[in-house]
Design a protein around this motif. Structure first.
Motif, PDB file in Angstrom:
ATOM      1  N   UNK A 137       0.846  -1.203   0.000  1.00  0.00           N
ATOM      2  CA  UNK A 137       0.000   0.000   0.000  1.00  0.00           C
ATOM      3  C   UNK A 137       0.880   1.251   0.000  1.00  0.00           C
ATOM      4  N   UNK A 138       1.895   1.246   0.871  1.00  0.00           N
ATOM      5  CA  UNK A 138       2.810   2.385   0.918  1.00  0.00           C
ATOM      6  C   UNK A 138       3.578   2.562  -0.379  1.00  0.00           C
ATOM      7  N   UNK A 139       3.989   1.448  -0.986  1.00  0.00           N
ATOM      8  CA  UNK A 139       4.728   1.504  -2.249  1.00  0.00           C
ATOM      9  C   UNK A 139       3.912   2.193  -3.335  1.00  0.00           C
ATOM     10  N   UNK A 140       2.678   1.748  -3.503  1.00  0.00           N
ATOM     11  CA  UNK A 140       1.811   2.342  -4.533  1.00  0.00           C
ATOM     12  C   UNK A 140       1.500   3.805  -4.199  1.00  0.00           C
ATOM     13  N   UNK A 141       1.154   4.051  -2.929  1.00  0.00           N
ATOM     14  CA  UNK A 141       0.827   5.429  -2.529  1.00  0.00           C
ATOM     15  C   UNK A 141       2.031   6.346  -2.701  1.00  0.00           C
ATOM     16  N   UNK A 142       3.231   5.865  -2.340  1.00  0.00           N
ATOM     17  CA  UNK A 142       4.432   6.678  -2.483  1.00  0.00           C
ATOM     18  C   UNK A 142       4.703   7.045  -3.923  1.00  0.00           C
ATOM     19  N   UNK A 143       4.547   6.074  -4.820  1.00  0.00           N
ATOM     20  CA  UNK A 143       4.781   6.333  -6.244  1.00  0.00           C
ATOM     21  C   UNK A 143       3.787   7.363  -6.780  1.00  0.00           C
ATOM     22  N   UNK A 144       2.502   7.165  -6.451  1.00  0.00           N
ATOM     23  CA  UNK A 144       1.455   8.065  -6.960  1.00  0.00           C
ATOM     24  C   UNK A 144       1.628   9.469  -6.393  1.00  0.00           C
ATOM     25  N   UNK A 145       1.863   9.560  -5.083  1.00  0.00           N
ATOM     26  CA  UNK A 145       1.987  10.877  -4.446  1.00  0.00           C
ATOM     27  C   UNK A 145       3.217  11.627  -4.970  1.00  0.00           C
ATOM     28  N   UNK A 146       4.316  10.912  -5.204  1.00  0.00           N
ATOM     29  CA  UNK A 146       5.484  11.592  -5.773  1.00  0.00           C
ATOM     30  C   UNK A 146       5.154  12.135  -7.158  1.00  0.00           C
ATOM     31  N   UNK A 147       4.434  11.356  -7.956  1.00  0.00           N
ATOM     32  CA  UNK A 147       4.118  11.781  -9.328  1.00  0.00           C
ATOM     33  C   UNK A 147       3.208  13.006  -9.362  1.00  0.00           C
ATOM     34  N   UNK A 148       2.473  13.272  -8.256  1.00  0.00           N
ATOM     35  CA  UNK A 148       1.636  14.483  -8.193  1.00  0.00           C
ATOM     36  C   UNK A 148       2.308  15.558  -7.342  1.00  0.00           C
ATOM     37  N   UNK A 149       3.641  15.404  -7.131  1.00  0.00           N
ATOM     38  CA  UNK A 149       4.470  16.427  -6.480  1.00  0.00           C
ATOM     39  C   UNK A 149       4.203  16.597  -4.989  1.00  0.00           C
TER      40      UNK A 149
END
Length: 549
Positions: A464-476
């Motif tokens: 969950x953290x892996x996916x959330x981290x990737x998505x949140x980084x991509x939206x700055x």
């Protein structure tokens, strides 16, 4: 041309920039800064950029000697700062060996080969990518720009350096009273929260308050949000509502934090590297790339072959993992240069985790050897981020990149020796049980690496953290600090939050004072004073321990 470049009136010769006295000052500073950085990284799990601190120290020392110039100062502080990020790469990975296994055996030869190899690879690849990121793409590198501005303003007088050393002395005295004489408590804890599995309270640490001030209210606010989610949401809330027991709550908290940090690395690849892979890596394969740099790198392929042999034999990685490590450093240093240039953040241990996972997937790496792979990558990326910041400052100030790079070589190599020495001093003084201990050396990044090597305690939360981290980084969104807050004990995050809150108040109540950088200078002194004294105390205790044997 930037305003900074317009303010630099002239260019000077290589000999006036790269001087014997400058390198002596840089070497001494590199020793001190490497020692303090090891302590800070192990104690806090955070390592603010030392570039402003070393710029001021270099300026003060050279102005005292007289007949200096802004480029000599710049080259000197370039050498001085290199060891800090070398120490960071070691501290963010290697302690995980002992977090995973208190009885682990790590030879000094293997550790030194790992650290020295990471330094050499970092120097090679930053020489190759400098032109693309600094000159062609003109990435902002905020810390590099801040250093250039500091040096220009510093030419007006020495008051800033005096302020720096006064704050350093105050922090040093406070640390001696707290850690040597025990006249001041180290922490103030809420016993009821501790009973519920949360280290609720604050750590009486000028250094950590300074870290919060330097990072600033936005990132420190996100860091504190992560602490609230991890400790009050997952640990206290989850157990109170009956969702899980205390042991499961701790596993979820740590796994989610690790996942968010690793997800940041994946986001960097997805958003910053893959879409521009041809632009970034293509020039390295062009005809004459090795010889067309500001430094002739025709020797680099031979050195990399030698390092592959050293990693295979001395570090016992095996040939396949050694090759994966070399290729991983090539990719990871470019990732580091990209994210540092855009945000000023360098998640070096995350890059190490990504490469060690790749190496484990295709080879039979043992636990200790997996940590060594991560350390090579993290050290190279740490040095890469530091070098690229310095190159940015040099580009703005019209410094000779060759002079800077040679200075970085000197500082990085010194950092390799000193960081290994300090690590063994701390290991001898406090024992392997000190690593991962919230009351001693929490080393959270190394704990994250240990989790990846030994097994994630709660895989669902990690994913969950892996996916959330990737998505949140991509939206700055600054997700790296969110993950750090989730993972770290609350009392560390709360103390850092005080520093971020002070920065916010200063920005609003005294904007002119803030723009002059006085607060940043004081914070740099507080950080350096406590960190250096912490290492000295550890050194004394190690000597006493060895004398008693």
């Amino acid at each position: 041309m930037s305003d900074i470049q317009k303010s630099v009136k002239y260019a000077i010769s290589f000999k006036e920039q790269f001087t014997v006295r400058g390198m002596i000052i840089g070497a001494i500073g590199a020793v001190i800064l490497t020692m303090s950085s090891m302590y800070v990284a192990l104690k806090l799990g955070a390592l603010p950029w030392p570039i402003i601190f070393v710029a001021l120290v270099s300026m003060f020392c050279l102005k005292v000697l007289g007949n200096t110039n802004i480029n000599e100062i710049n080259v000197t502080h370039t050498a001085m700062s290199a060891g800090a990020m070398t120490a960071g790469g070691l501290a963010f990975t290697i302690p995980g060996i002992f977090i995973l296994d208190k009885e682990a055996d790590l030879s000094m030869a293997a550790l030194f080969a790992t650290v020295f190899g990471g330094v050499i690879l970092g120097l090679i690849f930053t020489a190759l990518i400098r032109k693309y990121f600094v000159v062609t793409k003109e990435l902002p590198y905020p810390m590099g720009q801040a250093a250039a501005e500091t040096l220009i303003v510093g030419d007006e007088g020495g008051q800033k350096s005096l302020t720096l050393f006064i704050s350093l002395g105050i922090a040093a005295i406070f640390t001696v009273l707290r850690d040597w004489f025990a006249a001041i408590p180290a922490t103030i804890m809420n016993s009821s929260l501790v009973g519920k599995g949360v280290y609720g309270g604050i750590w009486l640490s000028p250094m950590l308050i300074a870290v919060g001030y330097i990072i600033g209210p936005l990132f420190i606010g996100v860091w504190f949000l992560g602490a609230i989610i991890g400790d009050f949401g997952i640990v206290i809330g989850g157990t109170a509502w009956g969702w899980w027991d205390a042991g499961t709550a701790s596993a979820i908290k740590s796994s989610l934090g690790i996942g968010l940090m690793v997800g940041t690395g994946v986001g960097i690849i997805v958003k910053g590297i893959l879409p521009k892979a041809k632009e970034i890596f293509g020039p390295m394969f062009s005809k004459g790339a090795m010889s067309g740099s500001f430094i002739n790198l025709r020797w680099a392929p031979i050195v990399m072959v030698i390092l592959a042999f050293v990693f295979t034999i001395v570090c016992d990685m095996g040939i396949i993992a050694s090759i994966i490590t070399l290729l991983g450093v090539w990719l990871a240093t470019s990732m580091s240069a990209q994210i540092v240039g855009q945000t000023g953040i360098n998640p070096m241990e995350v890059f190490g985790i990504i490469v060690l996972l790749a190496a484990k997937a295709v080879s039979g790496l043992g636990h200790t050897e997996a940590f060594l792979v991560a350390a090579v990558v993290a050290i190279a990326c740490g040095l890469s981020g530091d070098v690229m910041n310095d190159f940015k400052a040099g580009h703005l100030l019209k410094s000779d990149p060759k002079a800077q790079w040679i200075g970085e070589c000197i500082g990085g190599i010194i950092g390799a020796f000193v960081s290994v020495g300090v690590f063994y001093v701390i290991l001898t003084a406090y024992g392997p049980e000190a690593f991962g201990n919230p009351e001693m050396f929490i080393a959270p990044q190394a704990g994250a690496v240990a989790a990846m090597v030994g097994g994630i305690p709660h895989m669902t939360s990690f994913l969950i953290g892996l996916v959330a981290g990737c998505v949140l980084y991509c939206v700055n969104f600054p997700v790296m600090t969110l993950g750090l807050g989730v993972y770290l004990p609350f009392y560390l995050s709360a103390t850092a939050f005080i520093g971020g809150a002070l920065k916010f108040v200063v920005e609003k109540a005294a904007p002119d004072w803030d723009k002059k950088g006085t607060g940043l200078i004081i914070a740099s002194g507080l950080l350096g004073g406590e960190a250096v004294i912490g290492v000295i105390i550890a050194l004394i205790q190690a000597i006493q321990g060895m004398s008693a044997l």
